[in-house]
Design a protein around this motif. Structure first.
Motif, PDB file in Angstrom:
ATOM      1  N   ASN A  19      23.857 -19.211  -6.825  1.00 54.68           N
ATOM      2  CA  ASN A  19      23.488 -19.890  -8.070  1.00 54.68           C
ATOM      3  C   ASN A  19      22.348 -19.144  -8.772  1.00 54.68           C
ATOM      4  O   ASN A  19      22.351 -18.997  -9.987  1.00 54.68           O
ATOM      5  CB  ASN A  19      23.104 -21.339  -7.782  1.00 54.68           C
ATOM      6  CG  ASN A  19      23.050 -22.182  -9.030  1.00 54.68           C
ATOM      7  OD1 ASN A  19      23.590 -21.803 -10.057  1.00 54.68           O
ATOM      8  ND2 ASN A  19      22.389 -23.313  -8.939  1.00 54.68           N
ATOM      9  N   ILE A  20      21.400 -18.653  -7.977  1.00 50.64           N
ATOM     10  CA  ILE A  20      20.282 -17.888  -8.553  1.00 50.64           C
ATOM     11  C   ILE A  20      20.802 -16.583  -9.155  1.00 50.64           C
ATOM     12  O   ILE A  20      20.403 -16.195 -10.248  1.00 50.64           O
ATOM     13  CB  ILE A  20      19.199 -17.628  -7.486  1.00 50.64           C
ATOM     14  CG1 ILE A  20      18.510 -18.944  -7.122  1.00 50.64           C
ATOM     15  CG2 ILE A  20      18.187 -16.617  -7.986  1.00 50.64           C
ATOM     16  CD1 ILE A  20      17.569 -18.833  -5.941  1.00 50.64           C
ATOM     17  N   SER A  22      23.816 -16.043 -10.289  1.00 46.89           N
ATOM     18  CA  SER A  22      24.579 -16.432 -11.471  1.00 46.89           C
ATOM     19  C   SER A  22      23.645 -16.706 -12.648  1.00 46.89           C
ATOM     20  O   SER A  22      23.923 -16.291 -13.776  1.00 46.89           O
ATOM     21  CB  SER A  22      25.427 -17.660 -11.158  1.00 46.89           C
ATOM     22  OG  SER A  22      26.097 -18.112 -12.296  1.00 46.89           O
ATOM     23  N   GLU A  23      22.543 -17.388 -12.387  1.00 43.07           N
ATOM     24  CA  GLU A  23      21.579 -17.667 -13.459  1.00 43.07           C
ATOM     25  C   GLU A  23      20.954 -16.388 -13.997  1.00 43.07           C
ATOM     26  O   GLU A  23      20.701 -16.269 -15.196  1.00 43.07           O
ATOM     27  CB  GLU A  23      20.500 -18.623 -12.953  1.00 43.07           C
ATOM     28  CG  GLU A  23      20.994 -20.048 -12.783  1.00 43.07           C
ATOM     29  CD  GLU A  23      19.928 -20.982 -12.223  1.00 43.07           C
ATOM     30  OE1 GLU A  23      18.745 -20.569 -12.139  1.00 43.07           O
ATOM     31  OE2 GLU A  23      20.277 -22.109 -11.871  1.00 43.07           O
ATOM     32  N   LYS A  24      20.711 -15.408 -13.118  1.00 46.54           N
ATOM     33  CA  LYS A  24      20.167 -14.125 -13.570  1.00 46.54           C
ATOM     34  C   LYS A  24      21.166 -13.396 -14.467  1.00 46.54           C
ATOM     35  O   LYS A  24      20.803 -12.845 -15.500  1.00 46.54           O
ATOM     36  CB  LYS A  24      19.804 -13.240 -12.374  1.00 46.54           C
ATOM     37  CG  LYS A  24      18.551 -13.658 -11.650  1.00 46.54           C
ATOM     38  CD  LYS A  24      18.256 -12.712 -10.506  1.00 46.54           C
ATOM     39  CE  LYS A  24      17.025 -13.150  -9.744  1.00 46.54           C
ATOM     40  NZ  LYS A  24      16.752 -12.264  -8.600  1.00 46.54           N
ATOM     41  N   ILE A  26      23.609 -14.771 -16.206  1.00 44.87           N
ATOM     42  CA  ILE A  26      23.701 -15.530 -17.464  1.00 44.87           C
ATOM     43  C   ILE A  26      22.510 -15.205 -18.352  1.00 44.87           C
ATOM     44  O   ILE A  26      22.657 -15.031 -19.563  1.00 44.87           O
ATOM     45  CB  ILE A  26      23.805 -17.040 -17.177  1.00 44.87           C
ATOM     46  CG1 ILE A  26      25.176 -17.363 -16.586  1.00 44.87           C
ATOM     47  CG2 ILE A  26      23.561 -17.853 -18.438  1.00 44.87           C
ATOM     48  CD1 ILE A  26      25.337 -18.791 -16.107  1.00 44.87           C
ATOM     49  N   SER A  27      21.326 -15.083 -17.761  1.00 50.77           N
ATOM     50  CA  SER A  27      20.122 -14.753 -18.536  1.00 50.77           C
ATOM     51  C   SER A  27      20.249 -13.376 -19.193  1.00 50.77           C
ATOM     52  O   SER A  27      19.899 -13.199 -20.368  1.00 50.77           O
ATOM     53  CB  SER A  27      18.905 -14.790 -17.617  1.00 50.77           C
ATOM     54  OG  SER A  27      17.757 -14.347 -18.279  1.00 50.77           O
ATOM     55  N   PRO A 118      22.275 -24.494 -23.582  1.00 53.62           N
ATOM     56  CA  PRO A 118      22.197 -24.335 -22.111  1.00 53.62           C
ATOM     57  C   PRO A 118      23.564 -24.482 -21.441  1.00 53.62           C
ATOM     58  O   PRO A 118      24.024 -25.578 -21.190  1.00 53.62           O
ATOM     59  CB  PRO A 118      21.241 -25.449 -21.678  1.00 53.62           C
ATOM     60  CG  PRO A 118      21.138 -26.384 -22.821  1.00 53.62           C
ATOM     61  CD  PRO A 118      21.556 -25.661 -24.052  1.00 53.62           C
ATOM     62  N   LYS A 120      25.727 -23.318 -18.130  1.00 55.09           N
ATOM     63  CA  LYS A 120      25.501 -22.822 -16.762  1.00 55.09           C
ATOM     64  C   LYS A 120      26.702 -22.071 -16.189  1.00 55.09           C
ATOM     65  O   LYS A 120      26.605 -21.448 -15.153  1.00 55.09           O
ATOM     66  CB  LYS A 120      25.160 -23.994 -15.826  1.00 55.09           C
ATOM     67  CG  LYS A 120      23.912 -24.747 -16.222  1.00 55.09           C
ATOM     68  CD  LYS A 120      22.701 -23.871 -16.074  1.00 55.09           C
ATOM     69  CE  LYS A 120      21.441 -24.676 -16.422  1.00 55.09           C
ATOM     70  NZ  LYS A 120      20.299 -23.823 -16.579  1.00 55.09           N
ATOM     71  N   MET A 122      29.061 -19.099 -15.852  1.00 55.38           N
ATOM     72  CA  MET A 122      29.013 -17.671 -16.176  1.00 55.38           C
ATOM     73  C   MET A 122      30.275 -17.218 -16.908  1.00 55.38           C
ATOM     74  O   MET A 122      30.206 -16.384 -17.808  1.00 55.38           O
ATOM     75  CB  MET A 122      28.840 -16.865 -14.887  1.00 55.38           C
ATOM     76  CG  MET A 122      28.563 -15.407 -15.127  1.00 55.38           C
ATOM     77  SD  MET A 122      28.012 -14.498 -13.685  1.00 55.38           S
ATOM     78  CE  MET A 122      29.290 -14.791 -12.509  1.00 55.38           C
TER      79      MET A 122
END
Length: 168
Positions: A19-20, A22-24, A26-27, A118, A120, A122
């Motif tokens: 998840n971390i 994936s968030e990176k 996406i960022s 927002p 979440k 990807m």
């Protein structure tokens, strides 16, 4: 004293680790979209301005055509009728391509704006990025074609320019 963890806690750790990541990702995609949105906004700005500052200018005399684009009101009769028709055709193509470029760039801006919410997932963010990229690239292509058509409309008597732009 030794405590035993259940296997479900290990699964939670694996999921949170992915998840971390994936968030990176996406960022990074959203940062890329911000810079692409600037490009799309610049294309929209340029094509908007070109739509009001038409090649050839406007009719300034007190005739019935006052305020109309010069290249859209050329007479097609007489010895220069063919040249006027070609110039008008290039001018109409310029207006059409400029409008298409503006529409595509504004569509890309809308896509990038929606993607800024927002999200979440990807895959969804990647789809927005791809769609925005395609629209922006097509807008760039339409803007280049509009430029060439506007140039041909204004300097249509140059045979050198005809040879160059016929290739494109």
């Amino acid at each position: 004293m030794v405590s035993m963890r259940s296997s479900s806690s290990l699964e939670i750790k694996k999921e949170s680790g992915s998840n971390i990541e994936s968030e990176k990702i996406i960022s990074v995609m959203k940062k890329t979209m911000k810079s692409h949105m600037i490009v799309a906004a610049l294309i929209a700005t340029v094509t908007f301005a070109a739509g009001f500052t038409l090649p050839g200018g406007y009719v300034q005399s007190g005739s019935n055509n006052q305020g109309m684009a010069v290249l859209s009101t050329l007479p097609t009769n007489g010895t220069d009728g063919y040249l006027a028709a070609v110039t008008r055709e290039n001018f109409e193509s310029f207006v059409r391509e400029d409008s298409i470029a503006m529409l595509l760039s504004m569509s890309a801006i809308v896509i990038y704006f929606i993607a800024s919410f927002p999200i979440k997932d990807m895959r969804t963010v990647g789809t927005f990025l791809l769609l925005g990229n395609i629209l922006t690239l097509l807008a760039m292509l339409a803007m280049v074609i509009a430029f060439l058509d506007g140039l041909l409309a204004v300097v249509s008597t140059s045979s050198f320019l005809d040879r160059i732009t016929i290739v494109t």
